[in-house]
Design a protein around this motif. Structure first.
Motif, mmCIF file in Angstrom:
data_model
loop_
_atom_site.group_PDB
_atom_site.id
_atom_site.type_symbol
_atom_site.label_atom_id
_atom_site.label_comp_id
_atom_site.label_asym_id
_atom_site.label_seq_id
_atom_site.Cartn_x
_atom_site.Cartn_y
_atom_site.Cartn_z
ATOM 1 N N GLY A 54 -7.848 -4.441 9.527
ATOM 2 C CA GLY A 54 -6.844 -3.389 9.650
ATOM 3 C C GLY A 54 -5.998 -3.172 8.417
ATOM 4 O O GLY A 54 -4.833 -2.794 8.529
ATOM 5 N N PHE A 55 -6.555 -3.388 7.253
ATOM 6 C CA PHE A 55 -5.803 -3.171 6.015
ATOM 7 C C PHE A 55 -5.647 -1.688 5.712
ATOM 8 O O PHE A 55 -6.581 -0.906 5.877
ATOM 9 C CB PHE A 55 -6.521 -3.816 4.821
ATOM 10 N N VAL A 56 -4.469 -1.326 5.255
ATOM 11 C CA VAL A 56 -4.215 -0.010 4.684
ATOM 12 C C VAL A 56 -4.462 -0.177 3.193
ATOM 13 O O VAL A 56 -4.021 -1.158 2.590
ATOM 14 C CB VAL A 56 -2.755 0.437 4.938
ATOM 15 N N GLN A 57 -5.172 0.772 2.591
ATOM 16 C CA GLN A 57 -5.495 0.673 1.171
ATOM 17 C C GLN A 57 -4.757 1.758 0.391
ATOM 18 O O GLN A 57 -4.898 2.936 0.688
ATOM 19 C CB GLN A 57 -6.995 0.838 0.965
ATOM 20 N N PHE A 58 -3.962 1.332 -0.566
ATOM 21 C CA PHE A 58 -3.299 2.245 -1.483
ATOM 22 C C PHE A 58 -4.080 2.225 -2.782
ATOM 23 O O PHE A 58 -4.185 1.177 -3.433
ATOM 24 C CB PHE A 58 -1.864 1.808 -1.763
ATOM 25 N N TRP A 59 -4.614 3.370 -3.156
ATOM 26 C CA TRP A 59 -5.340 3.502 -4.415
ATOM 27 C C TRP A 59 -4.458 4.284 -5.383
ATOM 28 O O TRP A 59 -4.181 5.455 -5.167
ATOM 29 C CB TRP A 59 -6.675 4.222 -4.189
ATOM 30 N N VAL A 60 -3.999 3.610 -6.417
ATOM 31 C CA VAL A 60 -3.092 4.217 -7.382
ATOM 32 C C VAL A 60 -3.907 5.013 -8.398
ATOM 33 O O VAL A 60 -4.785 4.472 -9.070
ATOM 34 C CB VAL A 60 -2.239 3.146 -8.102
ATOM 35 N N GLN A 61 -3.599 6.308 -8.467
ATOM 36 C CA GLN A 61 -4.303 7.201 -9.369
ATOM 37 C C GLN A 61 -3.704 7.122 -10.775
ATOM 38 O O GLN A 61 -2.607 6.605 -10.972
ATOM 39 C CB GLN A 61 -4.221 8.640 -8.842
ATOM 40 N N GLU A 62 -4.422 7.664 -11.727
ATOM 41 C CA GLU A 62 -3.955 7.640 -13.107
ATOM 42 C C GLU A 62 -2.595 8.324 -13.273
ATOM 43 O O GLU A 62 -1.760 7.898 -14.066
ATOM 44 C CB GLU A 62 -4.989 8.307 -14.014
ATOM 45 N N ASP A 63 -2.366 9.374 -12.458
ATOM 46 C CA ASP A 63 -1.081 10.083 -12.535
ATOM 47 C C ASP A 63 0.000 9.437 -11.657
ATOM 48 O O ASP A 63 1.046 10.013 -11.417
ATOM 49 C CB ASP A 63 -1.267 11.556 -12.171
ATOM 50 N N ARG A 64 -0.296 8.238 -11.153
ATOM 51 C CA ARG A 64 0.607 7.415 -10.340
ATOM 52 C C ARG A 64 0.806 7.917 -8.917
ATOM 53 O O ARG A 64 1.683 7.423 -8.202
ATOM 54 C CB ARG A 64 1.943 7.205 -11.032
ATOM 55 N N THR A 65 0.036 8.891 -8.478
ATOM 56 C CA THR A 65 0.050 9.267 -7.067
ATOM 57 C C THR A 65 -0.823 8.270 -6.318
ATOM 58 O O THR A 65 -1.550 7.475 -6.919
ATOM 59 C CB THR A 65 -0.475 10.703 -6.861
ATOM 60 N N LEU A 66 -0.730 8.325 -4.990
ATOM 61 C CA LEU A 66 -1.508 7.413 -4.162
ATOM 62 C C LEU A 66 -2.540 8.153 -3.344
ATOM 63 O O LEU A 66 -2.268 9.222 -2.805
ATOM 64 C CB LEU A 66 -0.600 6.666 -3.182
ATOM 65 N N LYS A 67 -3.701 7.550 -3.211
ATOM 66 C CA LYS A 67 -4.682 7.928 -2.205
ATOM 67 C C LYS A 67 -4.608 6.819 -1.175
ATOM 68 O O LYS A 67 -4.673 5.643 -1.518
ATOM 69 C CB LYS A 67 -6.096 7.945 -2.805
ATOM 70 N N ILE A 68 -4.422 7.194 0.068
ATOM 71 C CA ILE A 68 -4.229 6.196 1.107
ATOM 72 C C ILE A 68 -5.404 6.259 2.068
ATOM 73 O O ILE A 68 -5.726 7.309 2.607
ATOM 74 C CB ILE A 68 -2.907 6.428 1.861
ATOM 75 N N GLU A 69 -6.029 5.104 2.288
ATOM 76 C CA GLU A 69 -7.135 4.981 3.231
ATOM 77 C C GLU A 69 -6.731 3.951 4.275
ATOM 78 O O GLU A 69 -6.111 2.943 3.948
ATOM 79 C CB GLU A 69 -8.406 4.554 2.504
ATOM 80 N N TYR A 70 -7.095 4.226 5.532
ATOM 81 C CA TYR A 70 -6.646 3.356 6.615
ATOM 82 C C TYR A 70 -7.551 3.540 7.824
ATOM 83 O O TYR A 70 -8.192 4.578 7.989
ATOM 84 C CB TYR A 70 -5.201 3.683 6.992
ATOM 85 N N PRO A 71 -7.582 2.553 8.710
ATOM 86 C CA PRO A 71 -8.329 2.702 9.961
ATOM 87 C C PRO A 71 -7.659 3.782 10.820
ATOM 88 O O PRO A 71 -6.426 3.902 10.835
ATOM 89 C CB PRO A 71 -8.208 1.333 10.629
ATOM 90 N N ASN A 72 -8.460 4.542 11.527
ATOM 91 C CA ASN A 72 -7.928 5.643 12.348
ATOM 92 C C ASN A 72 -6.852 5.192 13.329
ATOM 93 O O ASN A 72 -5.888 5.920 13.576
ATOM 94 C CB ASN A 72 -9.057 6.337 13.106
ATOM 95 N N TYR A 73 -6.999 3.998 13.880
ATOM 96 C CA TYR A 73 -6.039 3.562 14.897
ATOM 97 C C TYR A 73 -4.634 3.315 14.330
ATOM 98 O O TYR A 73 -3.676 3.198 15.086
ATOM 99 C CB TYR A 73 -6.550 2.334 15.657
ATOM 100 N N LEU A 74 -4.499 3.268 13.013
ATOM 101 C CA LEU A 74 -3.179 3.078 12.400
ATOM 102 C C LEU A 74 -2.484 4.388 12.034
ATOM 103 O O LEU A 74 -1.342 4.383 11.578
ATOM 104 C CB LEU A 74 -3.300 2.213 11.137
ATOM 105 N N CYS A 124 -1.000 6.868 13.712
ATOM 106 C CA CYS A 124 0.315 7.124 14.323
ATOM 107 C C CYS A 124 1.380 6.204 13.743
ATOM 108 O O CYS A 124 2.506 6.636 13.480
ATOM 109 C CB CYS A 124 0.241 6.958 15.831
ATOM 110 N N THR A 125 1.034 4.958 13.523
ATOM 111 C CA THR A 125 1.984 4.010 12.936
ATOM 112 C C THR A 125 2.393 4.452 11.543
ATOM 113 O O THR A 125 3.583 4.454 11.201
ATOM 114 C CB THR A 125 1.360 2.599 12.869
ATOM 115 N N LEU A 126 1.428 4.866 10.736
ATOM 116 C CA LEU A 126 1.718 5.292 9.370
ATOM 117 C C LEU A 126 2.524 6.587 9.342
ATOM 118 O O LEU A 126 3.390 6.758 8.473
ATOM 119 C CB LEU A 126 0.426 5.433 8.572
ATOM 120 N N ILE A 127 2.280 7.475 10.286
ATOM 121 C CA ILE A 127 3.084 8.703 10.394
ATOM 122 C C ILE A 127 4.522 8.333 10.756
ATOM 123 O O ILE A 127 5.477 8.808 10.142
ATOM 124 C CB ILE A 127 2.479 9.678 11.427
#
Length: 76
Positions: A38-58, A60-63
Protein backbone atom coordinates in the motif's frame (compact mmCIF):
# COMPACT_ATOMS: atom_id res chain seq x y z
CA UNK A 1 6.74 0.25 10.09
CA UNK A 2 7.17 0.07 13.84
CA UNK A 3 4.64 2.92 14.21
CA UNK A 4 2.19 1.04 11.97
CA UNK A 5 2.38 -1.99 14.24
CA UNK A 6 1.25 0.15 17.18
CA UNK A 7 -1.21 2.36 15.23
CA UNK A 8 -2.51 0.38 12.25
CA UNK A 9 -5.35 2.79 11.47
CA UNK A 10 -3.23 5.95 11.38
CA UNK A 11 -0.47 5.06 8.98
CA UNK A 12 0.34 5.83 5.36
CA UNK A 13 3.46 4.54 3.66
CA UNK A 14 5.08 6.88 1.15
CA UNK A 15 8.18 6.57 -0.98
CA UNK A 16 9.61 9.53 -2.85
CA UNK A 17 12.18 9.36 -5.61
CA UNK A 18 13.40 11.41 -8.53
CA UNK A 19 11.63 10.22 -11.69
CA UNK A 20 14.64 8.92 -13.55
CA UNK A 21 14.89 5.71 -15.62
CA UNK A 22 17.37 3.97 -13.30
CA UNK A 23 15.12 4.30 -10.25
CA UNK A 24 11.91 3.59 -12.19
CA UNK A 25 13.50 0.36 -13.41
CA UNK A 26 14.44 -0.69 -9.88
CA UNK A 27 10.98 0.11 -8.54
CA UNK A 28 9.28 -1.79 -11.37
CA UNK A 29 11.05 -4.95 -10.21
CA UNK A 30 9.25 -4.76 -6.87
CA UNK A 31 6.01 -3.14 -8.06
CA UNK A 32 3.76 -5.97 -6.84
CA UNK A 33 5.20 -5.78 -3.34
CA UNK A 34 4.86 -2.01 -3.27
CA UNK A 35 1.21 -2.29 -4.24
CA UNK A 36 0.49 -5.08 -1.75
CA UNK A 37 2.06 -3.03 1.03
CA UNK A 38 0.00 0.00 0.00
CA UNK A 39 2.80 2.46 -0.68
CA UNK A 40 2.03 5.84 -2.19
CA UNK A 41 4.75 6.77 -4.68
CA UNK A 42 5.87 10.35 -5.17
CA UNK A 43 7.89 10.76 -8.35
CA UNK A 44 9.72 14.08 -8.34
CA UNK A 45 9.92 15.57 -11.81
CA UNK A 46 12.77 17.68 -13.12
CA UNK A 47 10.64 20.81 -12.67
CA UNK A 48 10.03 19.74 -9.03
CA UNK A 49 6.37 18.86 -9.54
CA UNK A 50 5.12 15.49 -8.35
CA UNK A 51 3.59 12.56 -10.14
CA UNK A 52 1.69 10.56 -7.57
CA UNK A 53 0.92 6.87 -7.96
CA UNK A 54 -1.10 4.92 -5.41
CA UNK A 55 -3.35 1.89 -4.96
CA UNK A 56 -6.97 2.66 -5.87
CA UNK A 57 -8.21 1.88 -2.37
CA UNK A 58 -6.20 4.84 -0.99
CA UNK A 59 -7.79 7.42 -3.27
CA UNK A 60 -10.39 8.66 -0.75
CA UNK A 61 -7.76 8.90 1.98
CA UNK A 62 -5.44 10.91 -0.25
CA UNK A 63 -8.28 13.23 -1.29
CA UNK A 64 -9.24 13.79 2.36
CA UNK A 65 -5.62 14.59 3.22
CA UNK A 66 -5.42 17.05 0.32
CA UNK A 67 -2.67 15.08 -1.41
CA UNK A 68 -4.65 14.64 -4.64
CA UNK A 69 -7.63 16.34 -6.27
CA UNK A 70 -10.99 14.66 -6.79
CA UNK A 71 -10.38 14.64 -10.54
CA UNK A 72 -7.58 12.10 -9.91
CA UNK A 73 -5.08 14.49 -11.41
CA UNK A 74 -1.87 12.94 -10.14
CA UNK A 75 0.31 15.92 -10.97
CA UNK A 76 0.35 18.07 -7.86
Amino acid sequence: MEYQTKNPDNCLFVMANPDIPRIRSRVERIAKSIELLGFVQFWVQEDRTLKIEYPNYLECTLINLGVINKERNNEQ
